[in-house]
Design an enzyme around this catalytic site. Structure first.
Site, short mmCIF file in Angstrom:
data_model
loop_
_atom_site.label_atom_id
_atom_site.label_comp_id
_atom_site.label_asym_id
_atom_site.label_seq_id
_atom_site.Cartn_x
_atom_site.Cartn_y
_atom_site.Cartn_z
N GLY A 1 43.54 37.77 12.27
CA GLY A 1 42.94 38.95 11.65
C GLY A 1 41.79 39.44 12.52
N HIS B 1 29.92 35.41 12.06
CA HIS B 1 29.98 34.39 13.11
C HIS B 1 28.88 34.58 14.17
CE1 HIS B 1 33.40 31.77 12.45
NE2 HIS B 1 34.24 32.77 12.28
N ASP C 1 45.80 24.20 16.42
CA ASP C 1 46.61 25.32 15.91
C ASP C 1 47.60 24.86 14.83
OD1 ASP C 1 45.37 27.07 17.65
OD2 ASP C 1 46.91 26.90 19.20
N HIS D 1 33.30 39.15 8.27
CA HIS D 1 33.49 37.74 8.64
C HIS D 1 33.16 37.52 10.13
CE1 HIS D 1 35.45 33.73 8.44
NE2 HIS D 1 35.74 34.01 9.71
N GLU D 2 33.73 38.35 10.99
CA GLU D 2 33.50 38.15 12.44
C GLU D 2 32.03 38.41 12.78
OE1 GLU D 2 35.81 36.53 13.42
OE2 GLU D 2 37.38 37.19 12.04
N MET E 1 38.77 37.82 15.69
CA MET E 1 38.23 36.74 16.51
C MET E 1 36.82 37.16 16.94
SD MET E 1 38.55 33.79 17.92
CE MET E 1 37.15 33.11 18.78
N GLU E 2 35.88 36.23 16.69
CA GLU E 2 34.46 36.56 16.79
C GLU E 2 33.92 36.58 18.22
OE1 GLU E 2 35.87 33.79 15.58
OE2 GLU E 2 34.63 32.01 15.82
N ASN E 3 34.69 37.07 19.20
CA ASN E 3 34.19 37.07 20.57
C ASN E 3 32.84 37.81 20.62
OD1 ASN E 3 36.49 35.69 21.56
ND2 ASN E 3 37.65 37.59 21.38
N ARG F 1 50.58 38.83 13.39
CA ARG F 1 49.45 38.10 12.80
C ARG F 1 49.99 36.89 12.06
NH1 ARG F 1 45.03 40.65 8.54
NH2 ARG F 1 43.83 38.74 8.27
N MET F 2 49.50 35.69 12.44
CA MET F 2 50.09 34.46 11.90
C MET F 2 49.94 34.35 10.40
SD MET F 2 49.56 31.58 14.77
CE MET F 2 47.84 31.80 15.14
N LYS F 3 48.89 34.98 9.85
CA LYS F 3 48.69 34.94 8.40
C LYS F 3 49.91 35.54 7.68
CE LYS F 3 45.35 36.21 4.88
NZ LYS F 3 44.27 37.13 4.51
N CYS G 1 41.26 32.57 23.19
CA CYS G 1 40.92 31.24 23.74
C CYS G 1 40.65 30.18 22.70
CB CYS G 1 39.75 31.35 24.71
SG CYS G 1 40.21 32.17 26.24
N GLN G 2 40.23 30.56 21.48
CA GLN G 2 39.99 29.53 20.47
C GLN G 2 41.34 28.97 20.02
OE1 GLN G 2 38.04 30.72 16.79
NE2 GLN G 2 37.03 28.75 16.59
N GLU H 1 33.55 27.73 10.19
CA GLU H 1 34.27 28.64 9.28
C GLU H 1 33.77 28.59 7.84
OE1 GLU H 1 35.90 30.99 10.44
OE2 GLU H 1 36.40 30.30 12.46
N TYR I 1 37.53 26.75 5.70
CA TYR I 1 36.95 28.01 5.23
C TYR I 1 36.49 27.87 3.77
CZ TYR I 1 39.18 30.42 9.22
OH TYR I 1 39.56 30.81 10.47
N1 BES Z 1 37.59 32.14 14.54
C1 BES Z 1 38.56 32.59 13.62
C2 BES Z 1 39.93 32.74 14.22
C3 BES Z 1 40.47 31.47 14.85
C4 BES Z 1 40.28 30.24 14.24
C5 BES Z 1 41.18 31.53 16.01
C6 BES Z 1 40.80 29.09 14.83
C7 BES Z 1 41.67 30.39 16.59
C8 BES Z 1 41.48 29.16 16.00
C9 BES Z 1 38.15 33.92 12.98
O1 BES Z 1 36.79 34.06 12.78
C10 BES Z 1 38.78 33.98 11.62
O2 BES Z 1 38.46 33.15 10.82
N2 BES Z 1 39.64 34.95 11.37
C11 BES Z 1 40.25 35.15 10.07
C12 BES Z 1 39.47 36.22 9.34
C13 BES Z 1 39.39 36.04 7.87
C14 BES Z 1 38.98 34.70 7.41
C15 BES Z 1 38.46 37.10 7.27
C16 BES Z 1 41.69 35.58 10.27
O3 BES Z 1 42.09 35.79 11.43
O4 BES Z 1 42.42 35.68 9.32
ZN ZN Z 2 36.08 32.74 11.26
#
Ligand code: BES
Ligand code: ZN
Length: 613
Positions: A278, A309, A385, A305-306, A280-282, A562-564, A130-131, A328, A393
């Site tokens: 990677g 949060h 997005d 990281h999560e 999501m801090e649900n 994973r978008m990364k 949802c984020q 972040e 970050y």
């Molecule tokens: N909250 C984010 C993921 C996110 C950000 C989803 C913006 C949608 C919109 C989550 O905490 C995050 O930062 N994930 C990173 C982890 C990493 C920085 C350790 C990720 O997914 O790469």
């Molecule tokens: Zn984060």
């Protein structure tokens, strides 16, 4: 109308929603959810109340007490491409509204996986992301983090499946006809093959933290307040339980640094490989990519990281996405403190060095769009997005670290604890943070240029690259590589993924194909189980036009979402002139693979291809 958030139709003159009661019917064959959403407002209201929606069809809006219909409309007729449509309901003194709606199969928050797309291949799977602004594509709400909402949810699902949520599980029981609330015909709701899972969320959360997953799920216990869940496959569950074994130690480290853990449980859910992030801090249940499971507990850094949060983000939340760095940046700082406490200074130093590299690259990416190099940015009209980057970050981390260096760690730690205790369960903006900073650290504005840090573009002169011993050794090996020397085995024998990642990211983009191949012949980086390493290597290989590796690129782009990883690989393929072969490869891979990507990832890659191809 005075908007509170550039990404929401919510009006500051309207009362906020304080509670939502959701009844959801999941129809897997049509990939849709029928929903009855009962919203309770902070106060009775007369006039037009606006809610956010995206690709929802609304069949009725009712006064839940009299069950009489309330006038409503959806506008604009042509949905805004970023924020969707506003559902305007005309109220005359009610404090509750019941909306009956249905999601679209292309709902931007949801990924529906058919059985063949799952690990066990026998049952379907669906989950949310949802984020930042996708909750509105599941149910109508004031989809702004300025609102903080408690909720309860009844999920009616096929009885062979089970559901988890970022909320407390209340029970699993057969459905009752009276609960259908008009969301579907009673017969369908109550079939023998259906079950209802009930949840409550007793702490108020911003809507972007709403989350569920449904499928054939199993779990392992990994600590006194932690289970790891995933598809019920013993190999996956066992590997996940091993990878995340140090979670309780991390929670304790977090409590020592930031104050009590306020969410009772800290469960982990490992999603299918198409999960676009990677982690999501649900709250109560963090969602994770399976790519973290690499057998060396380095994936635990994303868990750190999560987990962080839970204090910075979930307790204290950015008021809207212009202040996303408060979520972040603080969390990146807190994550590295947890990593330092649990895994040691060297691991934290590598993470800081990698963060710096990524930040410098983002400054290049946004050199014609300097707004997005600011901490406090103006995202009006912009899809969050599309501008997601490392800036909030790592520039955020740099800012907080700069303050730490100024006042010393003990004073910073006191400040940090007080900040969390003061603002917990509130949504705040950059100015509120700065006022609190100046109040608690008198004179700080004379030592650090706070305005330059929060409103300026690029990197302030007092940002700092951390040079640790390990990093210096990596840099000297990079220099030798530039003179044609591949590192000897004894020089890298103690390297883990992060060292390789930093090494690869420090090599010049213009490296020769022959050198790339020589490096890979020694260390098989192109096939690394660690995706961070594999993707960093493949990016270099693509830049060097080393066609030998395109099969490996294709394999990677088809096995993860994973978008990364998707973003840099597709970008490397299509960027630059005269790359017709690579562009064709990118288009073909995308058309084969996109059916398996989450809608958010699909949209982002489509935009990259459209820009360059
Ligand atoms: N909250 C984010 C993921 C996110 C950000 C989803 C913006 C949608 C919109 C989550 O905490 C995050 O930062 N994930 C990173 C982890 C990493 C920085 C350790 C990720 O997914 O790469
Ligand atoms: Zn984060």
């Amino acid at each position: 109308m005075a908007p509170v958030d550039p990404h929401s139709f919510t009006d500051s003159a309207h009362p906020f929603t304080v509670h939502i009661s959701l009844t959801l019917y999941f129809d897997f064959p049509s990939s849709t959810i029928s929903a009855a959403t009962l919203l309770s407002l902070a106060a009775p209201y007369s006039g037009d109340l606006t809610l956010d929606t995206r690709s929802l069809s609304i069949s009725a809006v009712l006064d839940p007490v009299s069950l009489s219909p309330l006038p409503f409309s959806l506008s604009p007729a042509q949905p805004d491409p970023v924020i969707g449509q506003s559902l305007t309901v005309s109220l005359s003194g009610q404090s509750q509204v019941l909306v009956v709606s249905k999601t679209s199969p292309s709902s931007s928050a949801l990924q529906w996986l058919s059985p063949p797309q799952t690990f066990n291949k026998t049952h379907p799977f669906v989950y949310t992301q949802c984020q930042s602004i996708h909750a509105r594509s599941v149910f109508p709400c004031q989809d702004t983090p300025a609102a903080r909402i408690k909720y309860s949810a009844k999920l009616n699902i096929p009885s062979q499946l089970s559901a988890v949520m970022s909320a407390k599980h209340e029970g699993r029981r057969p459905p009752l006809p009276a609960e259908a609330h008009g969301v579907c015909e009673d017969a369908k709701w109550c079939g023998d093959d259906r079950i209802v899972e009930e949840f409550v969320m007793e702490q108020p959360i911003p809507p972007y933290l709403f989350a569920f997953a449904i499928g054939e799920l199993g779990f392992r216990e990994v600590g006194p307040r932690t289970r790891v869940y995933s598809e019920a496959a013993p190999t996956v569950l066992d590997a996940a339980a091993r990878e995340f074994a140090e979670t309780e130690e991390m929670i304790k480290a977090g409590e020592a640094l930031f104050g009590p853990y306020d969410w009772e449980r800290f469960d982990l859910l490992v999603l299918p490989p198409s999960f676009p992030y990677g982690g999501m801090e649900n709250p109560r249940m963090v969602f994770l990519t399976p790519t973290l499971i690499k057998g060396d507990s380095s994936g635990a850094q994303v868990v750190a990281h999560e987990l962080a949060h839970s204090w910075t983000g979930n307790l204290i939340t950015n008021k809207n996405n212009n202040h996303f760095w408060l979520n972040e940046g603080w969390t990146t700082y807190a994550e590295r403190r947890i990593v330092e406490a649990v895994q040691g200074e060297n691991r934290a130093a590598l993470s800081i060095a990698l963060g710096w590299k990524a930040l410098v690259e983002e400054m290049e990416r946004f050199k014609d769009n300097l707004e997005f190099t600011k901490l406090k940015m103006n995202q009006a009209g912009i899809d969050p997005d599309d501008v997601y980057s490392r800036v909030p970050y790592d520039k955020g981390f740099q800012f907080l670290w700069r303050i730490e260096r100024q006042i010393g760690r003990p004073a910073f730690d006191d400040f940090l604890k007080k900040y969390i205790a003061t603002f917990k369960f509130q949504s705040i903006d950059t100015d509120m943070f700065l006022d609190f900073l100046k109040e608690n650290i008198p004179g700080i504005e004379n030592e650090i240029d706070l305005k330059l840090w929060t409103e300026g573009t690029g990197l302030p002169p007092d940002a700092m690259e951390l040079v640790s011993n390990i990093y210096s050794k990596i840099v000297s090996l990079v220099n030798e590589f530039n003179l044609g020397k591949i590192p000897r085995e004894d020089e890298v024998s103690d390297w883990r993924g992060q060292e390789w990642e930093l090494y690869l990211k420090s090599l010049p983009k213009s490296v020769e194909a022959s050198q790339i191949k020589a490096l890979d012949a020694c260390y098989r980086l192109s096939e690394s189980k660690d995706y961070e390493v594999r993707v960093a290597f493949l990016q270099l290989a693509i830049s060097a036009r080393c066609g030998d590796y395109y099969n490996e690129v294709e394999k990677t782009l088809k096995e993860v979402g994973r978008m990364k990883y998707l973003r840099p690989l597709y970008t490397a393929l299509v960027q630059g002139d005269g790359r017709e072969e690579e562009k064709a490869v990118a288009r073909r891979i995308f058309s084969d693979a996109c059916g398996g990507y989450h809608p958010i990832a699909k949209g982002i890659i489509e935009a990259i291809l459209a820009k360059h191809v």
